[in-house]
Scaffold this motif. Sequence first.
Motif, PDB file in Angstrom:
ATOM      1  N   VAL A  66       0.836  -1.204   0.000  1.00  0.00           N
ATOM      2  CA  VAL A  66       0.000   0.000   0.000  1.00  0.00           C
ATOM      3  C   VAL A  66       0.865   1.245   0.000  1.00  0.00           C
ATOM      4  O   VAL A  66       0.596   2.216  -0.722  1.00  0.00           O
ATOM      5  N   MET A  67       1.918   1.241   0.786  1.00  0.00           N
ATOM      6  CA  MET A  67       2.793   2.407   0.823  1.00  0.00           C
ATOM      7  C   MET A  67       3.464   2.632  -0.528  1.00  0.00           C
ATOM      8  O   MET A  67       3.656   3.771  -0.961  1.00  0.00           O
ATOM      9  N   MET A  68       3.813   1.571  -1.210  1.00  0.00           N
ATOM     10  CA  MET A  68       4.523   1.698  -2.481  1.00  0.00           C
ATOM     11  C   MET A  68       3.599   2.103  -3.622  1.00  0.00           C
ATOM     12  O   MET A  68       3.923   2.990  -4.416  1.00  0.00           O
ATOM     13  N   PHE A  69       2.431   1.475  -3.701  1.00  0.00           N
ATOM     14  CA  PHE A  69       1.579   1.642  -4.875  1.00  0.00           C
ATOM     15  C   PHE A  69       0.354   2.532  -4.648  1.00  0.00           C
ATOM     16  O   PHE A  69      -0.264   2.971  -5.623  1.00  0.00           O
ATOM     17  N   VAL A  70       0.004   2.791  -3.412  1.00  0.00           N
ATOM     18  CA  VAL A  70      -1.278   3.456  -3.136  1.00  0.00           C
ATOM     19  C   VAL A  70      -1.112   4.792  -2.433  1.00  0.00           C
ATOM     20  O   VAL A  70      -1.688   5.802  -2.868  1.00  0.00           O
ATOM     21  N   GLN A  71      -0.363   4.824  -1.354  1.00  0.00           N
ATOM     22  CA  GLN A  71      -0.308   6.004  -0.490  1.00  0.00           C
ATOM     23  C   GLN A  71       0.039   7.267  -1.272  1.00  0.00           C
ATOM     24  O   GLN A  71       1.065   7.316  -1.955  1.00  0.00           O
ATOM     25  N   GLY A 274       7.911   6.950 -10.790  1.00  0.00           N
ATOM     26  CA  GLY A 274       7.046   6.706  -9.644  1.00  0.00           C
ATOM     27  C   GLY A 274       7.345   5.443  -8.877  1.00  0.00           C
ATOM     28  O   GLY A 274       7.260   5.423  -7.639  1.00  0.00           O
ATOM     29  N   LEU A 275       7.717   4.370  -9.561  1.00  0.00           N
ATOM     30  CA  LEU A 275       7.952   3.105  -8.858  1.00  0.00           C
ATOM     31  C   LEU A 275       9.159   3.173  -7.918  1.00  0.00           C
ATOM     32  O   LEU A 275       9.056   2.727  -6.764  1.00  0.00           O
ATOM     33  N   PRO A 276      10.297   3.712  -8.331  1.00  0.00           N
ATOM     34  CA  PRO A 276      11.399   3.832  -7.363  1.00  0.00           C
ATOM     35  C   PRO A 276      11.037   4.719  -6.170  1.00  0.00           C
ATOM     36  O   PRO A 276      11.419   4.414  -5.029  1.00  0.00           O
ATOM     37  N   GLY A 277      10.310   5.799  -6.434  1.00  0.00           N
ATOM     38  CA  GLY A 277       9.895   6.656  -5.329  1.00  0.00           C
ATOM     39  C   GLY A 277       8.969   5.941  -4.377  1.00  0.00           C
ATOM     40  O   GLY A 277       9.086   6.069  -3.146  1.00  0.00           O
ATOM     41  N   GLY A 278       8.034   5.152  -4.927  1.00  0.00           N
ATOM     42  CA  GLY A 278       7.133   4.380  -4.074  1.00  0.00           C
ATOM     43  C   GLY A 278       7.874   3.321  -3.280  1.00  0.00           C
ATOM     44  O   GLY A 278       7.577   3.081  -2.103  1.00  0.00           O
ATOM     45  N   ALA A 279       8.851   2.681  -3.914  1.00  0.00           N
ATOM     46  CA  ALA A 279       9.641   1.673  -3.218  1.00  0.00           C
ATOM     47  C   ALA A 279      10.429   2.297  -2.070  1.00  0.00           C
ATOM     48  O   ALA A 279      10.560   1.714  -0.987  1.00  0.00           O
ATOM     49  N   ILE A 299       8.598  11.829   1.936  1.00  0.00           N
ATOM     50  CA  ILE A 299       8.581  13.032   1.104  1.00  0.00           C
ATOM     51  C   ILE A 299       9.019  12.712  -0.324  1.00  0.00           C
ATOM     52  O   ILE A 299       8.400  13.165  -1.293  1.00  0.00           O
ATOM     53  N   VAL A 300      10.074  11.916  -0.461  1.00  0.00           N
ATOM     54  CA  VAL A 300      10.502  11.523  -1.802  1.00  0.00           C
ATOM     55  C   VAL A 300       9.387  10.755  -2.516  1.00  0.00           C
ATOM     56  O   VAL A 300       9.098  10.994  -3.696  1.00  0.00           O
ATOM     57  N   GLY A 301       8.762   9.831  -1.792  1.00  0.00           N
ATOM     58  CA  GLY A 301       7.658   9.087  -2.384  1.00  0.00           C
ATOM     59  C   GLY A 301       6.492   9.970  -2.761  1.00  0.00           C
ATOM     60  O   GLY A 301       5.849   9.772  -3.793  1.00  0.00           O
ATOM     61  N   MET A 302       6.225  10.973  -1.930  1.00  0.00           N
ATOM     62  CA  MET A 302       5.121  11.881  -2.217  1.00  0.00           C
ATOM     63  C   MET A 302       5.419  12.750  -3.436  1.00  0.00           C
ATOM     64  O   MET A 302       4.531  13.019  -4.254  1.00  0.00           O
ATOM     65  N   LEU A 303       6.668  13.185  -3.580  1.00  0.00           N
ATOM     66  CA  LEU A 303       7.019  14.034  -4.720  1.00  0.00           C
ATOM     67  C   LEU A 303       7.028  13.261  -6.032  1.00  0.00           C
ATOM     68  O   LEU A 303       6.827  13.844  -7.097  1.00  0.00           O
ATOM     69  N   THR A 304       7.272  11.954  -5.972  1.00  0.00           N
ATOM     70  CA  THR A 304       7.215  11.135  -7.184  1.00  0.00           C
ATOM     71  C   THR A 304       5.842  10.528  -7.408  1.00  0.00           C
ATOM     72  O   THR A 304       5.608   9.904  -8.449  1.00  0.00           O
ATOM     73  N   ALA A 305       4.932  10.712  -6.440  1.00  0.00           N
ATOM     74  CA  ALA A 305       3.584  10.140  -6.562  1.00  0.00           C
ATOM     75  C   ALA A 305       2.829  10.634  -7.795  1.00  0.00           C
ATOM     76  O   ALA A 305       2.121   9.846  -8.430  1.00  0.00           O
TER      77      ALA A 305
END
Length: 418
Positions: A66-71, A274-279, A299-305
């Motif tokens: 969920v954190m990787m693909f959804v959040q 997006g996938l590396p950021g989610g990972a 934050i990195v994941g959010m910016l690549t979301a």
Amino acid sequence: MLQRPETIEPTAGAARPRRIVEVDALRGFALCGIFLANVLVMAGLDGQRGGGPHTSGVDQVAYGLVMMFVQTKFYLLFSFLFGYSFTLQMDAAERDGAAFAPRMLRRLLALFVLGLLHAALLYPGDILATYAVLGLVLFATRSADPGRMWRAALWVYGVVAALYLLVGALVALVDTGDDGTPPATLAEQAAAYRGGPGDVIGANIAAWPDVLAGLFLMGGMVVAAFLAGFTAGRRRLLTAAPAAGAPAAGAPAAGAPNRTARLRRILVVGLAVGLPGGALMAAGTVGPLGARWAVPTFIVGMLTAPALSAAYASGLLLWFTTPRGARLAAKLAPAGRMALTNYLTQSLVMALVFTGYGAALYGRTGAGAALGGALLFYVLQLAASARLMKRHRFGPVERLLRTVTVWGRPAPRVRRER
């Protein structure tokens, strides 16, 4: 492409406009992702490194996925669609010969009131009040040309990204050594949500400051998504065929090769970014990285979301042009047509399961069970939505919102096609 009647009634004597199935289907898809993110919060698992120290491997994997693909990805997709639908509301007002400003202000006010009630009674992480407030940005800038709106979206994203990266760098310099939430606070929160209705409402309202902080964190991203959606709506980028003279289902539309190539580029680039950021987000919040890196990686994941959100939308739009994809769109679209009703129903069910309104399972179930139950209920919602939309033009809450918007009573139910 499959088409359905538009939710906004035309003026007398005019042909009823047709619904954009792609938009409804994307909204129905986004509804599922938002549910998966919200159920972790309602189950008392959010922010606890995958659900706390006593979770199973299955729970950890489910939470990490969920954190990787959804959040944050589906929140932004839903925000993009809000901006797109804003242009449809503008078109509807023009088609009906009605003033747009009072219509939209009534609509935003109704969403704000619904959002406050929703946040107090059911789920403090409400998005309706947020959309109502931030929707005023679209209202104020609605006369700008699409090119300027797109540039504004890029500027907003750029400024927000710079601020977020600065915050992430500062946080990374501080080693907290824990998850940042005192055990006593978690215990008090769990006791409140397992208590009576008054305790639940009090806990929801007590969470509002944290929600406001989250709004401050995500607000810029939401506004950027609004502006991007508005641009797409003005340019009709989500539809493969023009509004008039649309080809039959499955037939290629004019300009389809260019559109297909553009969607494929967005899909490839979106996945690559997006996938590396989610990972990384999953690794920092659930995986091997310590609590020190939870905020920076989030934050990195959010910016690549936004890249992954765009990839989801592009991939689905490409799939919708195939026979199997068209069938999927037909299954998702009814839920998207009554997304507001489904969204509030999800919160009601979560409150009945996890709080003292019902089973009081807050903090007592793992991420795997919570997410599995959410997916099962979403499938039931798809079936119920399809059944309702065969008989009605509006979901229950959508009917109420439309009544307030047009300050009148919606048309009676649609006669079933034979």
